[in-house]
Design an enzyme around this catalytic site. Structure first.
Site, PDB file in Angstrom:
ATOM      1  N   ASP A 180      99.232  34.441  86.793  1.00  0.00           N
ATOM      2  CA  ASP A 180      98.317  35.364  86.131  1.00  0.00           C
ATOM      3  C   ASP A 180      97.824  36.328  87.231  1.00  0.00           C
ATOM      4  O   ASP A 180      97.919  36.003  88.426  1.00  0.00           O
ATOM      5  CB  ASP A 180      97.158  34.561  85.532  1.00  0.00           C
ATOM      6  CG  ASP A 180      96.081  35.451  84.956  1.00  0.00           C
ATOM      7  OD1 ASP A 180      96.415  36.388  84.207  1.00  0.00           O
ATOM      8  OD2 ASP A 180      94.892  35.219  85.257  1.00  0.00           O
ATOM      9  N   LEU A 181      97.332  37.486  86.861  1.00  0.00           N
ATOM     10  CA  LEU A 181      96.905  38.470  87.875  1.00  0.00           C
ATOM     11  C   LEU A 181      95.388  38.427  88.114  1.00  0.00           C
ATOM     12  O   LEU A 181      94.924  38.043  89.186  1.00  0.00           O
ATOM     13  CB  LEU A 181      97.323  39.876  87.426  1.00  0.00           C
ATOM     14  CG  LEU A 181      96.912  41.034  88.324  1.00  0.00           C
ATOM     15  CD1 LEU A 181      97.561  40.940  89.704  1.00  0.00           C
ATOM     16  CD2 LEU A 181      97.293  42.374  87.676  1.00  0.00           C
ATOM     17  N   ASP A 182      94.635  38.801  87.057  1.00  0.00           N
ATOM     18  CA  ASP A 182      93.182  38.888  87.198  1.00  0.00           C
ATOM     19  C   ASP A 182      92.585  37.493  87.384  1.00  0.00           C
ATOM     20  O   ASP A 182      92.748  36.629  86.526  1.00  0.00           O
ATOM     21  CB  ASP A 182      92.581  39.540  85.940  1.00  0.00           C
ATOM     22  CG  ASP A 182      93.045  40.985  85.760  1.00  0.00           C
ATOM     23  OD1 ASP A 182      93.118  41.709  86.758  1.00  0.00           O
ATOM     24  OD2 ASP A 182      93.331  41.389  84.619  1.00  0.00           O
ATOM     25  N   THR A 241      89.539  41.185  89.622  1.00  0.00           N
ATOM     26  CA  THR A 241      89.229  42.440  88.940  1.00  0.00           C
ATOM     27  C   THR A 241      88.133  42.255  87.889  1.00  0.00           C
ATOM     28  O   THR A 241      87.682  43.241  87.312  1.00  0.00           O
ATOM     29  CB  THR A 241      90.494  42.991  88.247  1.00  0.00           C
ATOM     30  OG1 THR A 241      91.144  41.898  87.643  1.00  0.00           O
ATOM     31  CG2 THR A 241      91.414  43.674  89.233  1.00  0.00           C
ATOM     32  N   LYS A 250      87.483  36.707  79.993  1.00  0.00           N
ATOM     33  CA  LYS A 250      88.561  36.347  80.925  1.00  0.00           C
ATOM     34  C   LYS A 250      89.841  36.011  80.178  1.00  0.00           C
ATOM     35  O   LYS A 250      89.838  35.146  79.298  1.00  0.00           O
ATOM     36  CB  LYS A 250      88.152  35.157  81.789  1.00  0.00           C
ATOM     37  CG  LYS A 250      87.326  35.569  82.980  1.00  0.00           C
ATOM     38  CD  LYS A 250      87.208  34.421  83.967  1.00  0.00           C
ATOM     39  CE  LYS A 250      86.332  34.820  85.140  1.00  0.00           C
ATOM     40  NZ  LYS A 250      86.010  33.682  85.980  1.00  0.00           N
ATOM     41  N   GLY A 251      90.911  36.689  80.525  1.00  0.00           N
ATOM     42  CA  GLY A 251      92.204  36.415  79.909  1.00  0.00           C
ATOM     43  C   GLY A 251      92.365  36.999  78.509  1.00  0.00           C
ATOM     44  O   GLY A 251      93.424  36.898  77.899  1.00  0.00           O
ATOM     45  N   ARG A 260      92.324  43.717  75.908  1.00  0.00           N
ATOM     46  CA  ARG A 260      91.331  44.807  75.901  1.00  0.00           C
ATOM     47  C   ARG A 260      90.699  44.990  74.519  1.00  0.00           C
ATOM     48  O   ARG A 260      89.478  45.083  74.392  1.00  0.00           O
ATOM     49  CB  ARG A 260      92.005  46.113  76.336  1.00  0.00           C
ATOM     50  CG  ARG A 260      91.022  47.228  76.651  1.00  0.00           C
ATOM     51  CD  ARG A 260      91.762  48.512  76.999  1.00  0.00           C
ATOM     52  NE  ARG A 260      92.789  48.293  78.008  1.00  0.00           N
ATOM     53  CZ  ARG A 260      93.773  49.150  78.281  1.00  0.00           C
ATOM     54  NH1 ARG A 260      93.842  50.300  77.638  1.00  0.00           N
ATOM     55  NH2 ARG A 260      94.667  48.857  79.203  1.00  0.00           N
ATOM     56  N   SER A 275     100.659  38.567  82.920  1.00  0.00           N
ATOM     57  CA  SER A 275      99.273  39.018  82.737  1.00  0.00           C
ATOM     58  C   SER A 275      99.086  39.752  81.420  1.00  0.00           C
ATOM     59  O   SER A 275      99.982  40.472  80.969  1.00  0.00           O
ATOM     60  CB  SER A 275      98.898  39.956  83.887  1.00  0.00           C
ATOM     61  OG  SER A 275      97.684  40.608  83.613  1.00  0.00           O
ATOM     62  N   ALA A 276      97.889  39.620  80.858  1.00  0.00           N
ATOM     63  CA  ALA A 276      97.542  40.350  79.635  1.00  0.00           C
ATOM     64  C   ALA A 276      97.242  41.819  79.929  1.00  0.00           C
ATOM     65  O   ALA A 276      97.199  42.643  79.021  1.00  0.00           O
ATOM     66  CB  ALA A 276      96.307  39.710  79.002  1.00  0.00           C
ATOM     67  N   SER A 277      97.064  42.141  81.198  1.00  0.00           N
ATOM     68  CA  SER A 277      96.594  43.487  81.545  1.00  0.00           C
ATOM     69  C   SER A 277      97.687  44.539  81.454  1.00  0.00           C
ATOM     70  O   SER A 277      98.771  44.392  82.028  1.00  0.00           O
ATOM     71  CB  SER A 277      96.012  43.496  82.959  1.00  0.00           C
ATOM     72  OG  SER A 277      95.720  44.833  83.322  1.00  0.00           O
ATOM     73  N   ASN A 304      97.277  47.252  82.880  1.00  0.00           N
ATOM     74  CA  ASN A 304      97.124  47.950  84.159  1.00  0.00           C
ATOM     75  C   ASN A 304      97.738  47.168  85.321  1.00  0.00           C
ATOM     76  O   ASN A 304      97.494  47.500  86.482  1.00  0.00           O
ATOM     77  CB  ASN A 304      95.638  48.184  84.450  1.00  0.00           C
ATOM     78  CG  ASN A 304      95.009  49.140  83.447  1.00  0.00           C
ATOM     79  OD1 ASN A 304      95.421  50.291  83.333  1.00  0.00           O
ATOM     80  ND2 ASN A 304      94.026  48.663  82.694  1.00  0.00           N
ATOM     81  N   LYS A 352      97.498  35.390  74.968  1.00  0.00           N
ATOM     82  CA  LYS A 352      97.260  34.001  75.333  1.00  0.00           C
ATOM     83  C   LYS A 352      96.151  33.481  74.409  1.00  0.00           C
ATOM     84  O   LYS A 352      95.244  34.242  74.116  1.00  0.00           O
ATOM     85  CB  LYS A 352      96.800  33.900  76.797  1.00  0.00           C
ATOM     86  CG  LYS A 352      97.820  34.451  77.807  1.00  0.00           C
ATOM     87  CD  LYS A 352      97.201  34.579  79.190  1.00  0.00           C
ATOM     88  CE  LYS A 352      98.159  35.256  80.164  1.00  0.00           C
ATOM     89  NZ  LYS A 352      97.604  35.479  81.507  1.00  0.00           N
ATOM     90  N   GLU A 407      96.752  29.869  86.553  1.00  0.00           N
ATOM     91  CA  GLU A 407      95.853  30.533  85.593  1.00  0.00           C
ATOM     92  C   GLU A 407      94.383  30.231  85.856  1.00  0.00           C
ATOM     93  O   GLU A 407      94.034  29.104  86.183  1.00  0.00           O
ATOM     94  CB  GLU A 407      96.164  30.010  84.190  1.00  0.00           C
ATOM     95  CG  GLU A 407      96.927  30.959  83.309  1.00  0.00           C
ATOM     96  CD  GLU A 407      96.180  32.242  82.950  1.00  0.00           C
ATOM     97  OE1 GLU A 407      94.962  32.342  83.165  1.00  0.00           O
ATOM     98  OE2 GLU A 407      96.834  33.164  82.440  1.00  0.00           O
ATOM     99  N   ASP A 408      93.528  31.223  85.676  1.00  0.00           N
ATOM    100  CA  ASP A 408      92.078  31.000  85.831  1.00  0.00           C
ATOM    101  C   ASP A 408      91.357  30.931  84.489  1.00  0.00           C
ATOM    102  O   ASP A 408      90.167  30.614  84.454  1.00  0.00           O
ATOM    103  CB  ASP A 408      91.434  32.108  86.681  1.00  0.00           C
ATOM    104  CG  ASP A 408      91.386  33.431  85.950  1.00  0.00           C
ATOM    105  OD1 ASP A 408      92.406  33.806  85.332  1.00  0.00           O
ATOM    106  OD2 ASP A 408      90.334  34.089  85.975  1.00  0.00           O
TER     107      ASP A 408
HETATM  108  C1  BG6 Z   1      93.268  40.134  81.628  1.00  0.00           C
HETATM  109  C2  BG6 Z   1      91.799  40.041  81.993  1.00  0.00           C
HETATM  110  O1  BG6 Z   1      94.055  39.834  82.730  1.00  0.00           O
HETATM  111  O2  BG6 Z   1      93.579  41.453  81.192  1.00  0.00           O
HETATM  112  C3  BG6 Z   1      90.943  40.485  80.829  1.00  0.00           C
HETATM  113  O3  BG6 Z   1      91.489  38.706  82.346  1.00  0.00           O
HETATM  114  C4  BG6 Z   1      91.355  41.885  80.373  1.00  0.00           C
HETATM  115  O4  BG6 Z   1      89.585  40.461  81.207  1.00  0.00           O
HETATM  116  C5  BG6 Z   1      92.845  41.888  80.046  1.00  0.00           C
HETATM  117  O5  BG6 Z   1      90.611  42.282  79.240  1.00  0.00           O
HETATM  118  C6  BG6 Z   1      93.362  43.254  79.607  1.00  0.00           C
HETATM  119  O6  BG6 Z   1      93.299  44.136  80.684  1.00  0.00           O
HETATM  120  P1  BG6 Z   1      93.588  45.687  80.597  1.00  0.00           P
HETATM  121  O7  BG6 Z   1      93.760  46.084  82.039  1.00  0.00           O
HETATM  122  O8  BG6 Z   1      94.877  45.862  79.826  1.00  0.00           O
HETATM  123  O9  BG6 Z   1      92.436  46.331  79.926  1.00  0.00           O
HETATM  124 MG    MG Z   2      93.024  35.688  84.640  1.00  0.00          MG
END
Ligand code: BG6
Ligand code: MG
Length: 216
Positions: A10-12, A18, A46-47, A50, A115-117, A119, A146, A170-171
């Protein structure tokens, strides 16, 4: 000794912290909407994706918005967040993260980001870690959040490794559950009382060694 062939990270909260930037941006949005958003409430995000994060925040503030308004709010928050992550530097990598990912690669274990992000790439570029992952599966590549295992199953597939030979780091509890739902082993990063079900819980990747990985 097990036969682990891949590690999925996982990233964040695992590679970088972040959460503090997400928090600042969501807090600013909540303030504009006329309510407060605490650090404790931020833990709920967390996790979480958005869109779902925004819904949770609106529930906290008791605010109702149309789908179009929600999209505008999420875009606004993301612009502030991107401004902050664009300033990130390699010294923001969490202790031991770079070293452990590299150690896996050195012994022939494949590595992926899960990662779910949306970004993720921006962050990996800013911290110079793009080349440390054989596969990168982020929020742009999945449809299920997730604890659905999609993000990790896609990672395993991209690496050509069976889920049973993968370990996820994973956190977030939703991420631990995603790994378990995918039939993978999981190392929790954080507190054992929160990350229930993980095969091992450590406070950070600085506590991980290849030997510990082999003994999962
Ligand atoms: C996850 C974070 O990795 O990414 C969440 O733990 C965040 O807090 C999610 O909402 C989505 O991120 P992003 O960068 O796509 O807004
Ligand atoms: Mg995380």
């Amino acid at each position: 000794m097990n036969n682990i062939q891949a590690c999925l990270f996982d990233l964040d909260g695992v590679i970088v912290d972040t959460a503090v930037y997400h928090y600042k941006a969501w807090k600013r949005l909540a303030k504009e909407l006329g309510f407060d958003f605490t650090e404790e409430q931020n833990e709920l995000l967390k996790g979480v994706s958005r869109v779902r994060s925004l819904e949770i925040i609106l529930e906290i503030g008791g605010v109702t918005k149309t789908e179009a308004e929600k999209e505008e709010l999420a875009t606004r928050k993301n612009a502030w967040y991107v401004d902050m992550i664009n300033q990130m530097r390699p010294d923001e990598i969490l202790p031991g993260a770079h070293e452990f990912v590299q150690a896996c690669r050195d012994v022939g274990i494949k590595t992926a980001l899960g990662s779910a992000s949306k970004n993720s790439m921006t962050i990996l570029e800013k911290i110079n870690m793009v080349d440390l992952f054989d596969a990168i599966i982020d929020g742009n590549k999945v449809t299920q959040a997730k604890p659905d295992p999609e993000v990790f199953l896609k990672g395993a597939d991209a690496l050509g490794v069976a889920p049973s030979a993968c370990v996820v780091f994973e956190d977030a509890i939703a991420g631990v559950e995603a790994a378990l739902n995918g039939g993978m082993k999981v190392v929790g990063i954080g507190s054992p009382s929160v990350l229930k079900g993980a095969d091992l819980v450590v406070s950070g990747l600085s506590e991980m060694t290849i030997e510990r990985l082999r003994n999962l």
